[in-house]
Design a protein around this motif. Sequence first.
Motif, PDB file in Angstrom:
ATOM      1  N   ARG A 593       3.556  42.502 122.136  1.00 44.41           N
ATOM      2  CA  ARG A 593       3.874  41.726 120.981  1.00 44.41           C
ATOM      3  C   ARG A 593       3.635  42.342 119.874  1.00 44.41           C
ATOM      4  N   VAL A 594       4.201  42.378 118.732  1.00 45.34           N
ATOM      5  CA  VAL A 594       3.870  42.836 117.577  1.00 45.34           C
ATOM      6  C   VAL A 594       3.866  41.609 116.326  1.00 45.34           C
ATOM      7  N   ILE A 595       2.546  41.585 116.025  1.00 49.05           N
ATOM      8  CA  ILE A 595       2.192  40.530 114.859  1.00 49.05           C
ATOM      9  C   ILE A 595       2.056  40.975 113.385  1.00 49.05           C
ATOM     10  N   SER A 596       2.697  40.503 112.572  1.00 48.49           N
ATOM     11  CA  SER A 596       2.902  41.065 111.189  1.00 48.49           C
ATOM     12  C   SER A 596       1.804  40.102 110.556  1.00 48.49           C
ATOM     13  N   ASN A 602      -0.306  32.500 109.568  1.00 42.71           N
ATOM     14  CA  ASN A 602       0.242  31.277 110.103  1.00 42.71           C
ATOM     15  C   ASN A 602      -0.156  30.969 111.348  1.00 42.71           C
ATOM     16  N   MET A 603      -1.211  31.941 112.080  1.00 41.17           N
ATOM     17  CA  MET A 603      -1.670  31.515 113.314  1.00 41.17           C
ATOM     18  C   MET A 603      -2.881  30.600 113.356  1.00 41.17           C
ATOM     19  N   SER A 604      -2.953  29.642 114.337  1.00 41.50           N
ATOM     20  CA  SER A 604      -4.278  29.139 114.298  1.00 41.50           C
ATOM     21  C   SER A 604      -5.221  30.101 115.194  1.00 41.50           C
ATOM     22  N   ASP A 605      -6.517  29.609 115.160  1.00 43.38           N
ATOM     23  CA  ASP A 605      -7.688  30.420 115.583  1.00 43.38           C
ATOM     24  C   ASP A 605      -7.469  30.555 117.118  1.00 43.38           C
TER      25      ASP A 605
END
Length: 921
Positions: A593-596, A602-605
């Motif tokens: 998975r590639v996360i920008s 916008n991701m929660s902990d």
Amino acid sequence: MDEKKIRELYAGDDITKVFTNLHSSANGLSSEEAAKRLKKYGPNAIKKSEEKSQWKTFFKNFISTMAILLWISGAIAMMSGTLELGIAIWMVNIINGLFSFWQERAAKRATDALNNMLPTYVLVIRDGKKMQVDSKDLVPGDVFLLQAGNSIPADSRLISASSMQVDQSALTGESVPESKTTKYDPGEGSYAESNLIYSGTTVGAGTGRAIAFATGMKTEFGRIANLTQKQGKTESPLTRELDRLTKQLSIIAVSTGVVFLVCAIFFVKYPFAKAFILALGMIVAFIPEGLLPTVTLSLAIGVRRMAKKHALVRELNSVETLGETTVICSDKTGTLTQNQMTIHYIWTPKHEYHVTGNGYVNNGQIELNNKQLWYEENPDLHKLVQISALNNDTTVQPSKVKGGKPKILGTPTEASLIIMAEKAGFEKQKVLVKYPRLRELPFDSDRKRMTTIHRWNDTQYIILTKGAFSDTIKQCDQIQVDGKIRKMTKEDSDRAKQVNADYAAKGLRSIAMAYKVVERKDTDVSKLTIDQAESHLIFVGLTTMSDPPRPEIYNAVRRCHEAKIKIIMVTGDSKLTAKSVAVQIGLTSKKARVISGNELNNMSDAELRQALKGEVIFARVAPEQKYKVVKTLQENGEVVASTGDGVNDAPALKRADIGIAMGMTGTDVAKDAANIVLTDDNFASIVAAIEEGRAVYSNIRKFLTYILTSNVAEAFPSILFLFSSGLIPLPLTVMQILTVDLGTDMLPALGLGAEAADPDVMKQAPRKRSEHLLTKSIISKAFLWYGLLSSIISIGAYFFVNYQNGWPSVPLAASGRVYMRATTMVLGAIGFTQVANVINCRTNKVSVFKKGLFSNKNIWYGIIFQILLFLVLTVTPGLQELFNTTNLMASDWIFLFCLPIPLVLLDEARKWLFYHKAYKK
């Protein structure tokens, strides 16, 4: 100042507002005003984190938990009348503290020598005149000039720019330079504003004039440095574990001492003073005085070994921390890759050519079906190479140092084209004489093309254009195939677009090449507009490039995976490029998975913690986000090593359990935040460092096993004495116990600190945080195997001497020649069984003969010293009385020298019985 406020004040298209806000003008400041502002804002320099005073640095080596315990033990020994013992214990502490201080000071001096951050001088305009000033004297409102190769000294707004491209990888991690113009464009990602330039970055091409709006710690460079400095240093796992071990051993030692004190008083009827000395002997026996020197020596040897492998360690404990690393957060540009754009393929409508050789070195060739080609041999390749080299403002100067990097005057993209042309046999300077350049239409971020116009022959000019594929192909209505020019069809265009898309999917960047020939009689070069020059072009083909992986990275990644170490790429580069490189070098699979950076925001902990448990890559991330990734991994229970070279990496470097900075390309801030600096910028050096770190921890455990073994043998005689209520005279005196701890055992134990890594050390998973130094395995091996054997043999020697002199018919001697010979034999038996034990402790599973019986010379030096010291104690009159020893018989010496042989063979049988099947696999 946040990015929104920067844009409002300085990034707008109206330059007059910038001058107004900064109370300056296009002619810069007056010298008088600059002096006032320098006083107000301070020097344009990045302040280093406040360093501890030399005295604090010195004394911290003497106040660890173990050191304090030794200070107390020495003081108690002195107060109890055993001055020699107290001095010996204190000397162990002093020597260890001095050695640690010297080692860390040497590392600091070496690191300081690497630091070279801001440029020394900058060309400014003051009093309406150009003048050179020290970059530290630059102030907000100063107008200064820039050209290719210059480092940018302050955060600034461009006033004018010509073909300017800026390498911002130190801030963003992005390997492709940013185009800069005076027109505002927000760009993509952080620091991408088209008319703003930032401190610590470098002009790759072009020229410009700019006005500084932030200097020193107020720059983005300074802001990130400040973020780094505010982050407290994480205490190393080894420090925490040693503190825990010290407390455990202290409890064992004191508890044992109290038990012996009570038993000696109530069962043996010793007076308190005599019982106290006996108890003190037990306490000192269970305190491993050699632990600190052995740990320090192990770490120092690891430091020296790592230095030979290009890893400079700033703090000794960092060596061991690397050994338990479970995750490496690695930057891409310059760490996993070479930070050198390189052409991989050339595509023309008829052929695809492979370009061999990496980097800015003319060490390869251009091939078609594995056959080397020169540019003259194929008309399409000829034209593409010609455009690549002539439509180019970059110069590549060979390094003056053998094996050094060439100097690039220009952009990495154009440098790769120059090298590609050289590999094809193209000599630029000769061809430029034949086709001199008449005019240049510089690259800009709007049209994404660059064009040069040359004299072609007596009647014609040739116009050469290179640029982004999508922006260049639309200017072409003709195509060249096998040297013939024809109209470009939709099929031609679609095919070229598909090829370009295929290259992009592989993470390769394409540059399109086109040209046209015009009649001189119909063309006025000086009045030719961009639209006129760049229309109706002839498409020739593409060059594809990327920042290639380091050659050694493939094996380094494989070894990390074998060692169960996860590598997570955290880069400022694009998602496509990041994943392409990760898959290519085996870092991740295609399913990763590639996360920008935007997605990360916008991701929660909880979502981030879950994502980090799988295969993941982070792209287009800001400094704070890289820090967040490292922090979250630690919250997941991981031991994190973070690598990097830019100021953008510094916060994560400092937060990580182990920060690893690049020494050659790294910024001062990154080096200051790191625990380890790689002097060759080579990721493979990290793997070697991890191996050394694991060896260090393994050696500390080997030492612990060895030292606890002697503790058992030392305590056993006193236990017999107490349980017999004194009927069995003390087989080992307090001074003899101290002889073992501080004399005969010390040097062999230190030799274990120099032991090389076991062959399988990089095929094991990192130890768990919950796993401590003192384990059930170590206790059982030391107490129930090595210690029990040593105890039986040494006590057996005691009773055998008494048996030779009439026991059990005659009571056990409590004094005199027989008693002294018996205690001497106990001391000797413990010493010689320890010879076997130190050899046995060298390996955990593998045969010591497989590793090499004599491969660790330090242990054998220790063994020789141990035997000589015992000999001196038994034959020297003054020492005989002090240590209760006497001369031994020849048969006694034969018995002692033969003792280690069966013990070593017996332990070899144990290792074979339990571990040979695993090693066969």
